[in-house]
Scaffold this active site. Structure first.
Site, PDB file in Angstrom:
ATOM      1  N   THR A  45      42.319  34.512  35.106  1.00  0.00           N
ATOM      2  CA  THR A  45      43.037  35.642  34.505  1.00  0.00           C
ATOM      3  C   THR A  45      44.072  36.152  35.514  1.00  0.00           C
ATOM      4  OG1 THR A  45      41.306  37.164  35.218  1.00  0.00           O
ATOM      5  CG2 THR A  45      41.115  36.264  32.982  1.00  0.00           C
ATOM      6  N   THR A  47      45.370  39.043  37.274  1.00  0.00           N
ATOM      7  CA  THR A  47      45.138  39.731  38.542  1.00  0.00           C
ATOM      8  C   THR A  47      44.147  38.957  39.400  1.00  0.00           C
ATOM      9  OG1 THR A  47      45.637  41.869  37.538  1.00  0.00           O
ATOM     10  CG2 THR A  47      44.426  41.909  39.622  1.00  0.00           C
ATOM     11  N   CYS A  48      43.146  38.384  38.769  1.00  0.00           N
ATOM     12  CA  CYS A  48      42.121  37.626  39.500  1.00  0.00           C
ATOM     13  C   CYS A  48      42.729  36.401  40.189  1.00  0.00           C
ATOM     14  CB  CYS A  48      41.013  37.197  38.547  1.00  0.00           C
ATOM     15  SG  CYS A  48      40.295  38.568  37.609  1.00  0.00           S
ATOM     16  N   SER A  49      43.598  35.694  39.482  1.00  0.00           N
ATOM     17  CA  SER A  49      44.201  34.462  40.011  1.00  0.00           C
ATOM     18  C   SER A  49      45.414  34.706  40.894  1.00  0.00           C
ATOM     19  CB  SER A  49      44.623  33.546  38.860  1.00  0.00           C
ATOM     20  OG  SER A  49      43.492  33.003  38.230  1.00  0.00           O
TER      21      SER A  49
END
Length: 157
Positions: A45, A47-49
């Site tokens: 996703t 922000t996560c990546s």
């Protein structure tokens, strides 16, 4: 919700390694170690990546230089997805752990229902765990990315 000073709940997480699928107890993962654990709502996703995982990759050496034995990333995804996500980001210094049924996340009280997005997911957080006891807990407010950043955790070590 778990609080600083409390012991992690007994739970199992999964990890896909070169030896195959591993089912790991929280006791095995956290006993007699100082660990930085961070959790994301979902692998791959935005922000996560684009930020959360990459910052921990970049700062892994600085974090471990503060006496941290291991860095773990956990998400309510399956172990195949977590392995692929880690490989896509060259996260060789971070253990990519799957909480496929969200049992660990729920036991921590850090779950949230994202409805049509993906169902039950984890809140974004980071924690410092020493010998299974939470010594630092940094839970994000919805739609924020401040307190669980690698840099913010590094400052707390």
């Amino acid at each position: 919700m778990i609080e600083q000073g409390q012991t992690l709940p007994a739970a199992t997480l999964s990890e896909l390694t070169s030896e195959g699928m591993q089912t790991l107890s929280t006791e095995a993962l956290f006993a007699d170690k100082k660990v930085v654990l961070f959790a994301v709502p979902g692998a791959f996703t935005p922000t996560c990546s684009n930020a959360h995982l990459p910052e921990f990759i970049t700062l892994a050496d600085k974090i471990t230089s503060k006496g941290v034995d291991a860095i773990y990333c956990v998400s309510v995804n399956d172990a195949f997805v977590m392995k692929a996500w880690g490989e896509a980001h060259n996260a060789e210094h971070i253990r990519m752990l799957a909480d496929g049924d969200a049992s660990f996340t729920k036991a921590l009280g850090l779950d949230k229902d994202t409805a049509g997005f993906g169902g039950v997911r984890s809140k974004r957080y980071a924690m410092i765990v020493e010998n299974q006891t939470v010594t630092g807990l940094f839970v994000e407010q919805d739609k924020e990315f401040v307190v669980s950043r690698a840099e913010a955790v590094l400052e707390k070590l």
